[in-house]
Design a protein around this motif. Structure first.
Motif, mmCIF file in Angstrom:
data_model
loop_
_atom_site.group_PDB
_atom_site.id
_atom_site.type_symbol
_atom_site.label_atom_id
_atom_site.label_comp_id
_atom_site.label_asym_id
_atom_site.label_seq_id
_atom_site.Cartn_x
_atom_site.Cartn_y
_atom_site.Cartn_z
ATOM 1 N N SER A 133 49.689 47.867 42.964
ATOM 2 C CA SER A 133 48.865 46.670 43.167
ATOM 3 C C SER A 133 47.476 46.933 43.735
ATOM 4 C CB SER A 133 49.603 45.709 44.109
ATOM 5 O OG SER A 133 49.651 46.250 45.421
ATOM 6 N N HIS A 134 47.150 48.200 44.070
ATOM 7 C CA HIS A 134 45.885 48.396 44.786
ATOM 8 C C HIS A 134 44.789 48.965 43.871
ATOM 9 C CE1 HIS A 134 43.247 48.507 48.087
ATOM 10 N NE2 HIS A 134 43.274 49.804 48.286
ATOM 11 N N THR B 222 47.596 38.342 38.227
ATOM 12 C CA THR B 222 46.415 38.310 39.089
ATOM 13 C C THR B 222 45.226 37.663 38.387
ATOM 14 O OG1 THR B 222 44.781 39.782 40.091
ATOM 15 C CG2 THR B 222 45.993 40.682 38.239
ATOM 16 N N GLU C 161 42.434 38.956 38.497
ATOM 17 C CA GLU C 161 41.529 40.053 38.118
ATOM 18 C C GLU C 161 41.518 40.295 36.613
ATOM 19 O OE1 GLU C 161 41.392 43.505 40.534
ATOM 20 O OE2 GLU C 161 41.700 42.367 42.369
ATOM 21 N N CYS D 218 47.087 34.642 40.260
ATOM 22 C CA CYS D 218 46.698 34.184 41.599
ATOM 23 C C CYS D 218 45.571 35.062 42.150
ATOM 24 C CB CYS D 218 47.926 34.251 42.505
ATOM 25 S SG CYS D 218 47.661 33.571 44.143
ATOM 26 N N LEU E 187 43.655 46.149 56.681
ATOM 27 C CA LEU E 187 42.910 47.359 57.063
ATOM 28 C C LEU E 187 41.906 47.019 58.170
ATOM 29 C CD1 LEU E 187 41.914 50.235 54.960
ATOM 30 C CD2 LEU E 187 39.998 49.122 56.025
ATOM 31 N N PRO F 87 35.264 49.692 57.164
ATOM 32 C CA PRO F 87 34.434 49.988 55.986
ATOM 33 C C PRO F 87 34.272 48.783 55.070
ATOM 34 C CG PRO F 87 36.650 50.903 55.711
ATOM 35 C CD PRO F 87 36.638 50.212 57.044
ATOM 36 N N TYR G 89 32.512 47.790 51.436
ATOM 37 C CA TYR G 89 31.889 48.395 50.258
ATOM 38 C C TYR G 89 30.559 47.696 49.943
ATOM 39 C CZ TYR G 89 36.624 50.226 49.385
ATOM 40 O OH TYR G 89 37.854 50.822 49.481
ATOM 41 N N ARG H 192 35.819 37.052 47.001
ATOM 42 C CA ARG H 192 37.217 36.961 46.603
ATOM 43 C C ARG H 192 37.742 35.590 47.004
ATOM 44 N NH1 ARG H 192 35.562 40.471 44.139
ATOM 45 N NH2 ARG H 192 36.361 42.571 43.772
ATOM 46 N N TRP I 268 40.651 33.569 48.518
ATOM 47 C CA TRP I 268 41.783 33.938 49.384
ATOM 48 C C TRP I 268 42.832 32.843 49.482
ATOM 49 C CZ3 TRP I 268 42.081 38.877 50.911
ATOM 50 C CH2 TRP I 268 40.906 39.642 50.836
ATOM 51 N N ASN J 224 32.952 39.053 51.249
ATOM 52 C CA ASN J 224 33.694 40.002 52.094
ATOM 53 C C ASN J 224 33.108 40.097 53.497
ATOM 54 O OD1 ASN J 224 35.383 40.595 49.953
ATOM 55 N ND2 ASN J 224 34.156 42.341 49.272
HETATM 56 O O1 DAU Z 1 42.440 39.058 43.148
HETATM 57 C C1 DAU Z 1 43.797 39.395 43.264
HETATM 58 C C2 DAU Z 1 43.925 40.858 43.620
HETATM 59 O O2 DAU Z 1 43.501 40.977 44.980
HETATM 60 C C3 DAU Z 1 45.337 41.398 43.455
HETATM 61 O O3 DAU Z 1 45.703 41.339 42.115
HETATM 62 C C4 DAU Z 1 45.420 42.837 43.960
HETATM 63 O O4 DAU Z 1 46.761 43.291 43.892
HETATM 64 C C5 DAU Z 1 44.944 42.882 45.392
HETATM 65 O O5 DAU Z 1 44.919 44.218 45.831
HETATM 66 C C6 DAU Z 1 43.561 42.258 45.521
HETATM 67 O O6 DAU Z 1 42.553 43.106 44.913
HETATM 68 P P1 DAU Z 1 41.135 43.359 45.611
HETATM 69 O O7 DAU Z 1 40.559 44.603 45.098
HETATM 70 O O8 DAU Z 1 40.303 42.136 45.546
HETATM 71 O O9 DAU Z 1 41.658 43.531 47.148
HETATM 72 P P2 DAU Z 1 41.185 44.497 48.313
HETATM 73 O O10 DAU Z 1 41.821 44.000 49.570
HETATM 74 O O11 DAU Z 1 41.364 45.921 47.968
HETATM 75 O O12 DAU Z 1 39.620 44.216 48.396
HETATM 76 C C7 DAU Z 1 39.114 42.923 48.696
HETATM 77 C C8 DAU Z 1 37.601 43.007 48.657
HETATM 78 O O13 DAU Z 1 37.154 43.789 49.777
HETATM 79 C C9 DAU Z 1 37.052 43.703 47.428
HETATM 80 O O14 DAU Z 1 35.816 43.101 47.042
HETATM 81 C C10 DAU Z 1 36.798 45.142 47.899
HETATM 82 C C11 DAU Z 1 36.442 44.945 49.354
HETATM 83 N N1 DAU Z 1 36.850 46.053 50.255
HETATM 84 C C12 DAU Z 1 38.135 46.484 50.211
HETATM 85 C C13 DAU Z 1 38.570 47.506 51.034
HETATM 86 C C14 DAU Z 1 39.998 47.992 50.969
HETATM 87 C C15 DAU Z 1 35.937 46.603 51.147
HETATM 88 O O15 DAU Z 1 34.769 46.176 51.202
HETATM 89 N N2 DAU Z 1 36.372 47.599 51.970
HETATM 90 C C16 DAU Z 1 37.639 48.095 51.942
HETATM 91 O O16 DAU Z 1 37.945 49.049 52.704
#
Ligand code: DAU
Ligand code: NAD
Length: 349
Positions: A85-86, A129, A131, A181, A197, A209, A211, A218, A220, A253
């Motif tokens: 999922s990641h 998802t 995505e 979703c 995290l 961190p 990005y 996103r 939520w 974010n």
């Molecule tokens: O949109 C649904 C999706 O959301 C699901 O299908 C995925 O399984 C789930 O992992 C999630 O994907 P994202 O890539 O959106 O989730 P993530 O928590 O990895 O990242 C959320 C946002 O935060 C994304 O724009 C990347 C950013 N990010 C993420 C991490 C881990 C950062 O800026 N820093 C980080 O360290």
């Protein structure tokens, strides 16, 4: 009803299983999970003794193992959540995503087709998802009918699986449901995802961190709201339909992380958590914006999100603060290795 939940020991899965076991004592809830790094039996410990719950460890792509299990307890419904999922891991290692998300899904579809010949009172429910719809600019929403445009190895694998589910419905008449979703958050989420995290790094006073410039958006949703939507659709959703689930809560974010820092300081009395925010090299191919218009029929069925963002974040922070043993158990060598690969050079600059 005999309900199989794949991936029930993962983040969303454990909330879903707990909800079903507690609210439907007449149903038998059977979990199959390979217990990868993301799956954790401790997540299900408070239903382990329930009479209507059974757990099996297996890989969903192992047709022989899955057939034997389904012969023993033939499913009336399959809630399919098992997945890699990641997104960041999919960029490091796409093959694993094809194994579980594509081959695993096809394996289950093939078995369901054989098992459910001539039955229309069953359902294969694919949990997917937003995505798969790709990336939005500053305007607009994902709606039912938005064309698929997956752009990461993760979303490509989920899109492939969704298409196979629809193809089995169209070609073989398999009764199915798909829901797409947005970003879930809440207790028990593996700390590779942004919100857990951030909370762990706040607890351990490590850099957080973000990005790029943190401007990506996103949408939520609190995990329990997602679970209630899945339950509603399982019972009353139109078969052969694809639903969008969202709480209409799109956020940048940087705003999410800043709010987490403020709430963390309020709850714990810490100071100056905002200073831990560290901008790092962007995710390759980073989708800019997701925003979901929830399906009208889901709203007609009476579903509404119940947990506000601030309340959900507070509950989530408190849960991690209250569960140091859970955190210690998941921050294993594998996690530290992943963290170093993902963030080591980014944080060292
Ligand atoms: O949109 C649904 C999706 O959301 C699901 O299908 C995925 O399984 C789930 O992992 C999630 O994907 P994202 O890539 O959106 O989730 P993530 O928590 O990895 O990242 C959320 C946002 O935060 C994304 O724009 C990347 C950013 N990010 C993420 C991490 C881990 C950062 O800026 N820093 C980080 O360290
Ligand atoms: P997760 O990574 O927390 O859990 C995945 C679970 O699947 C783990 O328990 C893991 O052990 C299991 N699993 C992985 N490979 C397996 C295999 N080959 N055989 C059997 N089990 C296996 O994921 P999650 O965040 O709970 O997501 C669950 C589902 O919901 C996924 O299909 C995901 O694509 C989808 N989804 C997640 C989000 C989100 O924000 N987390 C949003 C929308 C949709």
């Amino acid at each position: 009803m005999r309900i199989w939940v794949t991936g029930g020991a993962g983040f969303i899965g454990n909330h879903l299983v707990r909800h079903l076991v507690r609210n439907y004592p007449q149903d038998h809830i059977i979990v199959v999970d390979a217990l990868t790094y993301a799956g954790n039996l401790a997540n299900l410990s408070d239903v382990a003794e329930a009479p209507n719950y059974t757990f099996y460890k297996a890989d969903i792509a192992d047709a022989t193992a899955m057939e034997a299990l389904w012969q023993t307890h033939p499913p009336d419904a399959i809630l399919h959540l098992a997945a890699e999922s990641h997104v960041d891991r999919s960029i490091l290692s796409p093959r694993h995503f094809v194994h579980t998300n594509v081959l695993g899904t096809i394996t289950l579809l093939e078995l369901a087709r054989g098992l459910w010949k001539d039955r229309s009172d069953v359902v294969f429910y694919q949990v997917s998802t937003d995505e798969v719809y790709g990336s939005l600019s500053d305007e607009g929403f994902f709606e039912e009918g938005t064309p698929y445009d997956p752009r990461s190895p993760y979303s490509a694998s989920k899109a492939a699986a969704d298409h196979f589910v629809r193809a089995y419905g169209h070609t073989y008449g398999l009764p199915y449901l798909i829901s797409n979703c947005g970003n879930n958050y809440g207790p028990y989420q593996f700390p590779e995802k942004l919100i857990p995290l951030t909370i762990l790094n706040l607890m351990q006073r490590k850099p957080i961190p973000i990005y790029g410039r943190g401007e990506n958006v996103r949408d939520w949703i609190y995990v329990e709201d997602h679970v209630r939507a899945i339950d509603r659709l399982l019972r009353a959703g139109r078969r052969g339909h694809t639903y969008l689930i969202g709480a209409e809560n799109p956020r940048r974010n940087i705003d999410v992380v800043s709010r987490l820092c403020q709430l963390y300081d309020e709850i714990t009395g810490s100071q100056d958590s905002l200073s831990l925010i560290t901008f790092v090299t962007d995710r390759p191919g980073h989708d800019y914006r997701y925003a979901i218009k929830p399906s009208p029929h889901l709203l007609e069925l009476g579903w509404r999100p119940q947990v506000s963002f601030d309340e959900g974040l507070r509950q989530t922070i408190r849960w991690y603060l209250d569960n140091p043993d859970w955190i210690a158990a998941v921050q294993t060598g594998e996690y530290r290795h992943y963290y170093e690969m993902q963030y080591g050079s980014r944080l060292r600059g």
